[in-house]
Design a protein around this motif. Structure first.
Motif, PDB file in Angstrom:
ATOM      1  N   CYS A 153       0.843  -1.191   0.000  1.00 42.21           N
ATOM      2  CA  CYS A 153       0.000   0.000   0.000  1.00 42.21           C
ATOM      3  C   CYS A 153       0.885   1.249   0.000  1.00 42.21           C
ATOM      4  O   CYS A 153       1.985   1.245   0.543  1.00 42.21           O
ATOM      5  CB  CYS A 153      -0.895   0.047   1.234  1.00 42.21           C
ATOM      6  N   THR A 154       0.367   2.313  -0.595  1.00 41.61           N
ATOM      7  CA  THR A 154       1.073   3.589  -0.619  1.00 41.61           C
ATOM      8  C   THR A 154       0.799   4.370   0.661  1.00 41.61           C
ATOM      9  O   THR A 154      -0.341   4.439   1.123  1.00 41.61           O
ATOM     10  CB  THR A 154       0.632   4.414  -1.838  1.00 41.61           C
ATOM     11  N   TRP A 155       1.872   4.967   1.200  1.00 42.71           N
ATOM     12  CA  TRP A 155       1.766   5.766   2.420  1.00 42.71           C
ATOM     13  C   TRP A 155       2.529   7.064   2.252  1.00 42.71           C
ATOM     14  O   TRP A 155       3.563   7.123   1.588  1.00 42.71           O
ATOM     15  CB  TRP A 155       2.333   4.987   3.622  1.00 42.71           C
ATOM     16  N   ALA A 156       2.002   8.122   2.857  1.00 45.91           N
ATOM     17  CA  ALA A 156       2.671   9.415   2.843  1.00 45.91           C
ATOM     18  C   ALA A 156       3.766   9.459   3.904  1.00 45.91           C
ATOM     19  O   ALA A 156       3.780   8.645   4.838  1.00 45.91           O
ATOM     20  CB  ALA A 156       1.656  10.530   3.090  1.00 45.91           C
ATOM     21  N   MET A 157       4.655  10.419   3.753  1.00 49.70           N
ATOM     22  CA  MET A 157       5.606  10.785   4.808  1.00 49.70           C
ATOM     23  C   MET A 157       5.449  12.288   4.994  1.00 49.70           C
ATOM     24  O   MET A 157       6.215  13.083   4.465  1.00 49.70           O
ATOM     25  CB  MET A 157       7.030  10.381   4.422  1.00 49.70           C
ATOM     26  N   ARG A 158       4.414  12.646   5.721  1.00 48.68           N
ATOM     27  CA  ARG A 158       3.960  14.033   5.847  1.00 48.68           C
ATOM     28  C   ARG A 158       4.444  14.620   7.166  1.00 48.68           C
ATOM     29  O   ARG A 158       4.096  14.133   8.240  1.00 48.68           O
ATOM     30  CB  ARG A 158       2.432  14.069   5.759  1.00 48.68           C
ATOM     31  N   CYS A 159       5.233  15.652   7.084  1.00 49.25           N
ATOM     32  CA  CYS A 159       5.774  16.307   8.270  1.00 49.25           C
ATOM     33  C   CYS A 159       5.013  17.610   8.527  1.00 49.25           C
ATOM     34  O   CYS A 159       4.148  18.003   7.743  1.00 49.25           O
ATOM     35  CB  CYS A 159       7.261  16.582   8.080  1.00 49.25           C
ATOM     36  N   LEU A 160       5.353  18.270   9.606  1.00 47.84           N
ATOM     37  CA  LEU A 160       4.665  19.505   9.981  1.00 47.84           C
ATOM     38  C   LEU A 160       5.697  20.540  10.395  1.00 47.84           C
ATOM     39  O   LEU A 160       6.608  20.243  11.175  1.00 47.84           O
ATOM     40  CB  LEU A 160       3.691  19.239  11.124  1.00 47.84           C
ATOM     41  N   LEU A 161       5.538  21.757   9.866  1.00 49.37           N
ATOM     42  CA  LEU A 161       6.431  22.866  10.199  1.00 49.37           C
ATOM     43  C   LEU A 161       5.660  23.870  11.056  1.00 49.37           C
ATOM     44  O   LEU A 161       4.564  24.299  10.685  1.00 49.37           O
ATOM     45  CB  LEU A 161       6.939  23.534   8.930  1.00 49.37           C
ATOM     46  N   VAL A 162       6.237  24.205  12.206  1.00 53.77           N
ATOM     47  CA  VAL A 162       5.591  25.097  13.170  1.00 53.77           C
ATOM     48  C   VAL A 162       6.418  26.378  13.269  1.00 53.77           C
ATOM     49  O   VAL A 162       7.567  26.362  13.715  1.00 53.77           O
ATOM     50  CB  VAL A 162       5.497  24.430  14.559  1.00 53.77           C
ATOM     51  N   GLU A 163       5.839  27.489  12.835  1.00 57.43           N
ATOM     52  CA  GLU A 163       6.469  28.800  12.952  1.00 57.43           C
ATOM     53  C   GLU A 163       5.903  29.462  14.207  1.00 57.43           C
ATOM     54  O   GLU A 163       4.745  29.874  14.235  1.00 57.43           O
ATOM     55  CB  GLU A 163       6.184  29.634  11.716  1.00 57.43           C
ATOM     56  N   ASP A 164       6.715  29.537  15.237  1.00 56.29           N
ATOM     57  CA  ASP A 164       6.249  29.984  16.546  1.00 56.29           C
ATOM     58  C   ASP A 164       7.199  31.061  17.051  1.00 56.29           C
ATOM     59  O   ASP A 164       8.262  30.758  17.611  1.00 56.29           O
ATOM     60  CB  ASP A 164       6.204  28.804  17.511  1.00 56.29           C
ATOM     61  N   GLY A 165       6.835  32.330  16.840  1.00 58.25           N
ATOM     62  CA  GLY A 165       7.730  33.418  17.207  1.00 58.25           C
ATOM     63  C   GLY A 165       9.013  33.352  16.401  1.00 58.25           C
ATOM     64  O   GLY A 165       8.986  33.289  15.176  1.00 58.25           O
ATOM     65  N   ASN A 166      10.146  33.309  17.108  1.00 64.77           N
ATOM     66  CA  ASN A 166      11.435  33.242  16.407  1.00 64.77           C
ATOM     67  C   ASN A 166      11.929  31.812  16.232  1.00 64.77           C
ATOM     68  O   ASN A 166      13.086  31.597  15.866  1.00 64.77           O
ATOM     69  CB  ASN A 166      12.487  34.075  17.151  1.00 64.77           C
TER      70      ASN A 166
END
Length: 279
Positions: A39-52
Motif C-alpha cells: 500500500c502507498t503511504w505518505a511521509m507528511r511532516c509539519l512545520l511550526v512557525e512559533d515566534g522566532n
C-alpha cells in the motif's frame, strides 16, 4: 503561530503489516494494495512557525541510503523535504528545532545527510529533540525493531552536539502552545505533539494512528512492539480527541491530511477530512 504541511513523498509498505490482524478483505477497501500486497503511504511532516522558532516535526526517509535499501520501499511522488520547505519560503538552514516523534527510519532519515564520506546533521542551525527513554531504546535496539533504527540516522545527531532531550517526567509541554502526549505501544516513548492553533487543538498522530483507515481501535499495526498497549493508548487518546474536538493530523495517510471525529454506533469514526490550510 503558523503551521505548514511539509510533504516529503510517498513510499510503500506491506498492507498486512500495516493493519495487523485485520483481514485484507476489510482494509483493502480503504487502502487498496498493489499486486505485491503493498500500500502507498505518505511521509507528511509539519512545520511550526512559533515566534522566532521554526520547528520541524519529523523529517521523512531522506535520500542517503543505497539503492538496495530504497528498492524495498518504492519511493515515489514529486514532493521532497527541500521543495516543500521552499514552497513556504524556507530552507533547511532556517530550521531552529527538529522535533523527532521517534527514531524509525521513515521519520528520522531526513535528519542526517551524507557529505562525501561523512554523515552530518541536515539542519546545521537546529537543535534536535528526543527524550531519554526513546533514545536509549533506539541506540540499543531489540532484535525485532533493529531494522527500523539505523545508526547512520541517529548517532550523527548525538555526535554533532545538537541533540537535546525532553524530560517526560518534568511535564508535557515543549513550548507554550506545543504540548505533548507520550505513548509506548508502537515503540518506547513516542512523542505526539498537541498544538494549539487558531483556537483549535491539533494532535499529530505519528504512528499511533497512521491513517484514517486505522481509526477503529483494533486496527493496530504488526510493526507495533506492544499491540495491547497501542490499543489502550488509541482508545484513551481518541476519546480525548473526541471530547475536546481535536483535529487529527496524519503523517502517513496518502490522501487525508486532517480529520475531525464523531461518535457512531461502531465507535469513534471520521466526521470530516480536510487539508491543514483549510482550517
Amino acid at each position: 503561530m503558523n503551521l505548514y504541511t511539509i510533504d516529503t513523498g510517498f513510499f510503500k509498505l506491506d498492507g498486512g503489516a500495516m493493519f495487523g490482524v485485520v483481514p485484507k478483505s476489510i482494509w483493502n477497501k480503504t487502502n487498496p494494495a498493489d499486486e505485491n500486497n503493498l500500500c502507498t503511504w505518505a511521509m507528511r511532516c509539519l512545520l511550526v512557525e512559533d515566534g522566532n522558532r521554526l520547528i520541524l516535526i519529523d523529517t521523512g526517509i531522506g535520500n542517503k541510503q543505497d539503492a538496495k535499501f530504497f528498492s524495498h520501499y518504492y519511493l515515489h511522488g514529486d514532493a521532497s523535504l527541500d521543495s516543500s520547505l521552499a514552497k513556504h519560503g524556507f530552507n533547511k538552514d532556517d530550521i531552529t528545532d527538529v522535533f523527532l516523534t521517534h527514531m524509525h527510519f521513515d521519520h528520522v532519515g531526513g535528519a542526517v545527510i551524507r557529505k562525501g564520506d561523512k554523515l552530518t546533521p541536515a539542519f546545521k542551525n537546529a537543535t534536535y529533540w528526543s527524550n531519554p527513554k526513546h533514545w536509549d531504546w533506539a541506540v540499543n535496539p531489540n532484535d525485532r525493531e533493529k531494522a527500523s533504527f539505523l545508526k547512520e540516522n541517529i548517532l550523527p545527531i548525538q555526535e554533532s552536539g545538537q541533540l537535546k532531550f525532553i524530560d517526560a517526567e518534568a511535564g508535557t509541554g515543549f513550548t507554550k502552545d506545543f504540548g505533548l502526549r507520550f505513548v509506548s505501544g508502537h515503540t518506547e516513548s513516542m512523542m505526539l505533539p498537541l498544538i494549539r492553533y487558531k483556537n483549535r487543538e491539533i494532535l499529530y498522530m505519528a504512528d499511533l494512528t497512521p491513517s484514517v483507515g486505522h481509526l477503529p481501535i483494533p486496527y493496530v499495526m504488526a510493526y507495533d512492539m506492544f499491540p495491547l498497549t497501542t490499543l489502550n493508548e488509541k482508545k484513551a487518546l481518541l476519546g480525548e480527541a473526541l471530547a475536546n474536538n481535536y483535529v487529527l493530523f496524519f503523517e502517513h495517510d496518502p490522501v487525508n491530511e486532517c480529520c475531525t471525529l464523531q461518535q457512531t454506533e461502531k465507535g469513534i469514526r471520521v466526521e470530516a477530512t480536510f487539508k491543514l490550510e483549510e482550517l
